[in-house]
Motif scaffolding. Structure first.
Motif, PDB file in Angstrom:
ATOM      1  N   TYR A  92       0.826  -1.204   0.000  1.00  0.00           N
ATOM      2  CA  TYR A  92       0.000   0.000   0.000  1.00  0.00           C
ATOM      3  C   TYR A  92       0.865   1.261   0.000  1.00  0.00           C
ATOM      4  O   TYR A  92       0.464   2.286  -0.540  1.00  0.00           O
ATOM      5  N   LEU A  93       2.036   1.183   0.614  1.00  0.00           N
ATOM      6  CA  LEU A  93       2.953   2.334   0.598  1.00  0.00           C
ATOM      7  C   LEU A  93       3.378   2.668  -0.832  1.00  0.00           C
ATOM      8  O   LEU A  93       3.401   3.836  -1.235  1.00  0.00           O
ATOM      9  N   LEU A  94       3.701   1.633  -1.605  1.00  0.00           N
ATOM     10  CA  LEU A  94       4.100   1.838  -3.002  1.00  0.00           C
ATOM     11  C   LEU A  94       2.924   2.318  -3.846  1.00  0.00           C
ATOM     12  O   LEU A  94       3.084   3.170  -4.722  1.00  0.00           O
ATOM     13  N   PHE A  95       1.745   1.747  -3.586  1.00  0.00           N
ATOM     14  CA  PHE A  95       0.525   2.170  -4.275  1.00  0.00           C
ATOM     15  C   PHE A  95       0.317   3.665  -4.054  1.00  0.00           C
ATOM     16  O   PHE A  95       0.105   4.433  -5.005  1.00  0.00           O
ATOM     17  N   ALA A  96       0.396   4.097  -2.796  1.00  0.00           N
ATOM     18  CA  ALA A  96       0.174   5.506  -2.472  1.00  0.00           C
ATOM     19  C   ALA A  96       1.203   6.404  -3.153  1.00  0.00           C
ATOM     20  O   ALA A  96       0.850   7.431  -3.734  1.00  0.00           O
ATOM     21  N   LEU A  97       2.456   6.003  -3.108  1.00  0.00           N
ATOM     22  CA  LEU A  97       3.517   6.822  -3.702  1.00  0.00           C
ATOM     23  C   LEU A  97       3.377   6.919  -5.221  1.00  0.00           C
ATOM     24  O   LEU A  97       3.389   8.017  -5.791  1.00  0.00           O
ATOM     25  N   LEU A  98       3.215   5.787  -5.872  1.00  0.00           N
ATOM     26  CA  LEU A  98       3.140   5.782  -7.331  1.00  0.00           C
ATOM     27  C   LEU A  98       1.905   6.522  -7.836  1.00  0.00           C
ATOM     28  O   LEU A  98       2.003   7.420  -8.685  1.00  0.00           O
ATOM     29  N   THR A  99       0.745   6.169  -7.324  1.00  0.00           N
ATOM     30  CA  THR A  99      -0.503   6.760  -7.813  1.00  0.00           C
ATOM     31  C   THR A  99      -0.553   8.249  -7.522  1.00  0.00           C
ATOM     32  O   THR A  99      -0.940   9.045  -8.385  1.00  0.00           O
ATOM     33  N   SER A 100      -0.117   8.637  -6.334  1.00  0.00           N
ATOM     34  CA  SER A 100      -0.128  10.058  -5.997  1.00  0.00           C
ATOM     35  C   SER A 100       0.845  10.847  -6.868  1.00  0.00           C
ATOM     36  O   SER A 100       0.570  11.989  -7.228  1.00  0.00           O
TER      37      SER A 100
END
Length: 184
Positions: A92-100
């Motif tokens: 979820y940390l990577l999801f948040a960073l990439l998508t944001s």
């Protein structure tokens, strides 16, 4: 402390609370439940700037690690970060960073959709790796258990995120945080 600084400090707490609440809406279909966690992470990542999006997820993980019942089904505790679903949680940390990083108030429908699709794909990769190493599943079984049942629900969540975020950006445009450059 000025109002803008207080707002920037409050955003991750608001994001973590939103994520904790939506994590409780789940139903089990096997080893990994279907929840609204990915919906929450995607919406947070789409609306927030990268720093606040990642801090929201990090705070959520820390709250769960200390034992608060914020993870799916009201679970919590440090062991959840090393159990069968740990790969999803950490990703979820990577999801948040990439998508944001890929979205902003000016993003088109397809940009928001693709950014969330890429972020969600990272969650699937993390989940499969976690299932393989932490639940001792072969990669084929990990994909069958940890990806296949979630493809359609996650696509529906991504469409919902995309449809919701565009009017949210319009309604939040009055605030300097949302009207400034997203990555600035």
């Amino acid at each position: 402390m000025n109002k803008n600084r207080a707002f920037l400090l409050a955003l991750p707490a608001i994001g973590a609370a939103f994520l904790a609440v939506l994590s409780q809406l789940s139903f089990s279909i096997g080893t990994i439940p279907i929840t609204l966690q990915t919906f929450a992470v995607g919406l947070i990542a789409t609306i927030f700037k990268p720093r606040e999006a990642v801090l929201s997820v990090l705070l959520y993980l820390l709250l769960g690690a200390i034992g608060l019942p914020v993870f799916a089904g009201g679970s919590g505790g440090f062991q959840a970060l090393f159990g069968p679903s740990a790969g999803y949680l950490w990703a979820y940390l990577l999801f948040a960073l990439l998508t944001s990083s890929l979205t902003s108030k000016d993003s088109k429908f397809y940009t928001i959709f693709l950014a969330n699709l890429l972020g969600d794909a990272l969650v699937f990769v993390g989940g499969v790796i976690g299932l393989h190493f932490l639940a001792n599943m072969g990669f084929s079984k990990a994909i069958a258990v940890g990806v296949t049942p979630f493809i359609l629900p996650d696509l529906l969540k991504i469409v919902a995120i995309t449809l919701i975020s565009i009017p949210m950006f319009r309604s939040l445009a009055f605030h300097s945080y949302f009207s400034d450059n997203k990555n600035g």
